[in-house]
Design an enzyme around this catalytic site. Structure first.
Site, mmCIF file in Angstrom:
data_model
loop_
_atom_site.group_PDB
_atom_site.id
_atom_site.type_symbol
_atom_site.label_atom_id
_atom_site.label_comp_id
_atom_site.label_asym_id
_atom_site.label_seq_id
_atom_site.Cartn_x
_atom_site.Cartn_y
_atom_site.Cartn_z
ATOM 1 N N GLY A 48 -40.396 -2.346 11.126
ATOM 2 C CA GLY A 48 -40.015 -1.078 10.537
ATOM 3 C C GLY A 48 -39.502 -0.033 11.509
ATOM 4 O O GLY A 48 -39.451 -0.216 12.712
ATOM 5 N N ASP A 156 -49.747 -7.901 21.978
ATOM 6 C CA ASP A 156 -48.426 -7.366 22.320
ATOM 7 C C ASP A 156 -48.560 -6.136 23.208
ATOM 8 O O ASP A 156 -47.882 -5.137 22.999
ATOM 9 C CB ASP A 156 -47.646 -7.034 21.042
ATOM 10 C CG ASP A 156 -46.151 -6.885 21.308
ATOM 11 O OD1 ASP A 156 -45.688 -7.356 22.365
ATOM 12 O OD2 ASP A 156 -45.451 -6.296 20.470
#
EC number: 2.7.11.25
Length: 606
Positions: A48, A156
Site C-alpha cells: 500500500g 524485514d
C-alpha cells in the site's frame, strides 16, 4: 486511492471477519474514514501507499491498499500492530474498513534510511546517535521476540522500516506486513536482499535469529553511513549469492573490539551462533555509557561550502569527538587488512602507515562519511585524508580501562577477549584456499568454498571477512533450484534464481503446489520472468545513471564555455583599459615635458 476504494468492500469483509474472531484480542479503534483529512503521499510500505493526514487535530499516517493482492499483508499488519505496545514500535491508532486503511502514528523525522542516504542536505549525527538508534531497534525487536503467548518475528528489518521522531533521537519500528508468529518451520522468503539473513533466501528453516542478522547489518550501516553491499551492484540476487558464499560487509577500522565482536557474531552463518536480541540489548545498554549526547536533536547544515557540496554532508560528531586531538595519529598504527594471498591479518607497510598518519592528522577531526551510494573502492584516496568510517580508538581505550581485556595479538584477531563485557565464542576467520576474482563488478567474493577469505587489495583501510561454515553443506530450498544448477561461471542470470524476492508484493509469484507439475512449471516460468524483469530494470537503472553522467558532463561543458566566454570578455576589457592607460600616460608625459620646458625658459630669463 481509487483502487483502494474499489477493493474496500471485499477487503473490509475479510478484515471484519478477522476482527470478530473470538480467538484474537485486537486493541485498536475502528475509525470512520470521514474523520480523516488526507494531506499528501509520503511513501510506500510492505504493502500500500502511506499518506500524511489529520485525524482529531493530530498528524497521523494512513496506509491504504491499492489492490486485492495486498489484502493479506494488510490483515497481517493489522493483527500484529494491534498486539504490540512499545515505545520503539510505531503506534496503531485504529483502522478503517471502508476504504481499508490503517491509521498509525506519524513520524515527522522520516525513515532512518533517508537520514543516512537521502537527498542533501543530510543531517549531522554523532556516534552516540548511531549507537542509540541500534539500541532502540534492538529493544523493540527484543520486545517482539519475547511476546506471549506467541512471539513475533519482523523478517524485514532495514533502515527504510525504522522511523525517527523527536528530532531524530527516538526510533520506531514500522511495516509489519511481513511479520509472523515464531514457529518451528518458517520458509516464506520475506525481507530485502542487503539485510536478509542467508537462511531466509536459501529456503531453509529459520527463526527469530534472522532479525539478529539484519540488526547486525544495520549496526554496520549507521556507523559507516554507507549502503551495505553497494559495491556489488546489479540485481539483488548478486547480493544473495555473495552472502550465501560467506561475504560480509568490510570490518571498520578502529572499531572497539566489543562492538566489532557483537556485529560479527550477528553475521554468523549458523543462526545458533548469533546472540539473542535480549543479549544484544544488555550489551548495547552497557556500551551506551561511553556515548553521551544521544538525546540531542539532529542538526541540519544551513549551507554548504564547495567541498561540502561535492562530498555531501558529514557528521559533526563521530567517535573521534570523544577522543583527544592526537587520536588519529595513534589509531592509524593499528590499521589491519587481509592480504590477497593468505588469511592472516597483517599490518600495512610502515611507509603507508606514516603517510596516512600524517595526512589524517592534518585533516583534523574526522566524522561519519555521508552516503553517496558508492562502493568501498570509490572512497576518496588516502591523500585526501578521508576515512571510510568513524575513528573509535579512544572509545576502545575507555572500555579497556574499565574492563581490562587482553590486548589482541597479531595474526588472527581474538574477538572474544573482552573481559566481562562479552562472554562469546571466538569468531574464526578461516580460509585455506586462494581467493579468486569473480565477474561481479567491484566485489571480491569468496571462491568455490564458502569458508574462504575475501579481500580487497585496493582498499587498505578495510578488510572483508567471511564466516566459516561446512564446505559440503548445501541449503535446503523450497523450490527445485539449487546453486549447483548454475552453469554460468560469471555469476550472472543463473547464479541464484531468487530475484523475485525483491519485487513488490503484488509481483512476487505465488508458492507452487509441490505435487502438481503444472503448478511447478508455472512457478518456474514466473521466476524466470521475474529474473528477466530484474535484468531489464537493472539495465534501465544503468542507462539512467549514464544519462545523469552525460547531463552532468554537458552542464560542466556549458559552465566551461561560460567561463571561457567570461575570460575572453575580461581579457578584452583589460586590453582596452591598458590601451586607455597607455594613451593617458603619453598625454601626461607630453604635459610634463611642456611644463619642464616652460620652467627652463623662466629660469633662463631670470
Amino acid at each position: 486511492m481509487s483502487t483502494a476504494s474499489a477493493a474496500s468492500s471485499s477487503s473490509s469483509s475479510s478484515a471484519g471477519e478477522m476482527i470478530e474472531a473470538p480467538s484474537q484480542v485486537l486493541n485498536f479503534e475502528e475509525i470512520d474514514y470521514k474523520e480523516i483529512e488526507v494531506e499528501e503521499v509520503v511513501g510506500r510500505g510492505a504493502f500500500g501507499v502511506v499518506c500524511k493526514a489529520k485525524w482529531r487535530a493530530k498528524d497521523v499516517a494512513i496506509k491504504q491498499i491499492e489492490s486485492e493482492s495486498e489484502r493479506k499483508a494488510f490483515i497481517v499488519e493489522l493483527r500484529q500492530l494491534s498486539r504490540v505496545n512499545h515505545p520503539n514500535i510505531v503506534k496503531l491508532y485504529g483502522a478503517c474498513l471502508n476504504p481499508v486503511c490503517l491509521v498509525m502514528e506519524y513520524a515527522e523525522g522520516g525513515s532512518l534510511y533517508n537520514v543516512l542516504h537521502g537527498a542533501e542536505p543530510l543531517p549531522y549525527y554523532t556516534a552516540a546517535h548511531a549507537m542509540s538508534w541500534c539500541l532502540q531497534c534492538s529493544q523493540g525487536v527484543a520486545y517482539l521476540h519475547s511476546m506471549q503467548p506467541k512471539a513475533l518475528i519482523h523478517r524485514d528489518l532495514k533502515p527504510p522500516n525504522l522511523l525517527l521522531v523527536a528530532g531524530g533521537t527516538v526510533l520506531k519500528i514500522c511495516d509489519f506486513g511481513t511479520a509472523c508468529d515464531i514457529q518451528t518451520h518458517m520458509t516464506n522468503n520475506k525481507g530485502s536482499a542487503a539485510w536478509m539473513a542467508p537462511e531466509v533466501f536459501e529456503g531453509s528453516n529459520y527463526s527469530e535469529k534472522c532479525d539478529v542478522f539484519s540488526w547486525g547489518i544495520i549496526l554496520w550501516e549507521v556507523i559507516t553511513r554507507r549502503k551495505p553491499f553497494d559495491e556489488i551492484g546489479g540485481p539483488a540476487f548478486r547480493i544473495m549469492w555473495a552472502v550465501h558464499n560467506g561475504t560480509r560487509p568490510p570490518l571498520i577500522k578502529n572499531l572497539p573490539k566489543p562492538i566489532e565482536s557483537l556485529m560479527t557474531r550477528c553475521w554468523s552463518k549458523d543462526p545458533s551462533q548469533r546472540p539473542s536480541m535480549e543479549e544484544i540489548v544488555k550489551i548495547m545498554t552497557h556500551l551506551m555509557r561511553y556515548f553521551p549526547g544521544a538525546d540531542e536533536p539532529l542538526q541540519y547544515p544551513c549551507q554548504y561550502s564547495d567541498e561540502g557540496q561535492s562530498n555531501s554532508a558529514t557528521s559533526t560528531g563521530s567517535f573521534m569527538d570523544i577522543a583527544s586531538t592526537n587520536t588519529s595519529n595513534k589509531s592509524d598504527t593499528n590499521m589491519e587488512q587481509v592480504p590477497a594471498t593468505n588469511d592472516t591479518i597483517k599490518r600495512l607497510e610502515s611507509k603507508l602507515l606514516k603517510n596516512q598518519a600524517k595526512q589524517q592528522s592534518e585533516s583534523g577531526r574526522l566524522s561519519l562519511g555521508a552516503s553517496r551510494g558508492s562502493s568501498v573502492e570509490s572512497l576518496p584516496p588516502a591523500s585526501e585524508g578521508k576515512r571510510m568510517s568513524a575513528d573509535m580508538s579512544e572509545i576502545e581505550a575507555r572500555i579497556a580501562a574499565t574492563t581490562a581485556y587482553s590486548k589482541p595479538k597479531r595474526g588472527h584477531r581474538k574477538t572474544a577477549s573482552f573481559g566481562n563485557i562479552l562472554d562469546v565464542p571466538e569468531i574464526v576467520i578461516s580460509g585455506n584456499g586462494q581467493p579468486r576474482r569473480r565477474s561481479i563488478q567491484d566485489l571480491t567474493v569468496t571462491g568455490t568454498e564458502p569458508g574462504q577469505v575475501s579481500s580487497r587489495s585496493s582498499s587498505p583501510s578495510v578488510r572483508m571477512i567471511t564466516t566459516s561454515g561446512p564446505t559440503s553443506e548445501k541449503p535446503t530450498r523450497s523450490h527445485p533450484w539449487t546453486p549447483d544448477d548454475s552453469t554460468d561461471t560469471n555469476g550472472s542470470d543463473n547464479s541464484i534464481p531468487m530475484a523475485y524476492l525483491t519485487l513488490d508484493h503484488q509481483l512476487q509469484p505465488l508458492a507452487p503446489c509441490p505435487n502438481s507439475k503444472e503448478s511447478m512449471a508455472v512457478f518456474e516460468q514466473h521466476c524466470k520472468m521475474a529474473q528477466e524483469y530484474m535484468k531489464v530494470q537493472t539495465e534501465i537503472a544503468l542507462l539512467l545513471q549514464r544519462k545523469q553522467e552525460l547531463v552532468a558532463e554537458l552542464d560542466q561543458d556549458e559552465k566551461d564555455q561560460q567561463n571561457t566566454s567570461r575570460l575572453v570578455q575580461e581579457h578584452k576589457k583589460l586590453l582596452d583599459e591598458n590601451k586607455s592607460l597607455s594613451t593617458y600616460y603619453q598625454q601626461c608625459k607630453k604635459q610634463l615635458e611642456v611644463i619642464r620646458s616652460q620652467q627652463q625658459k623662466r629660469q633662463g630669463t631670470s
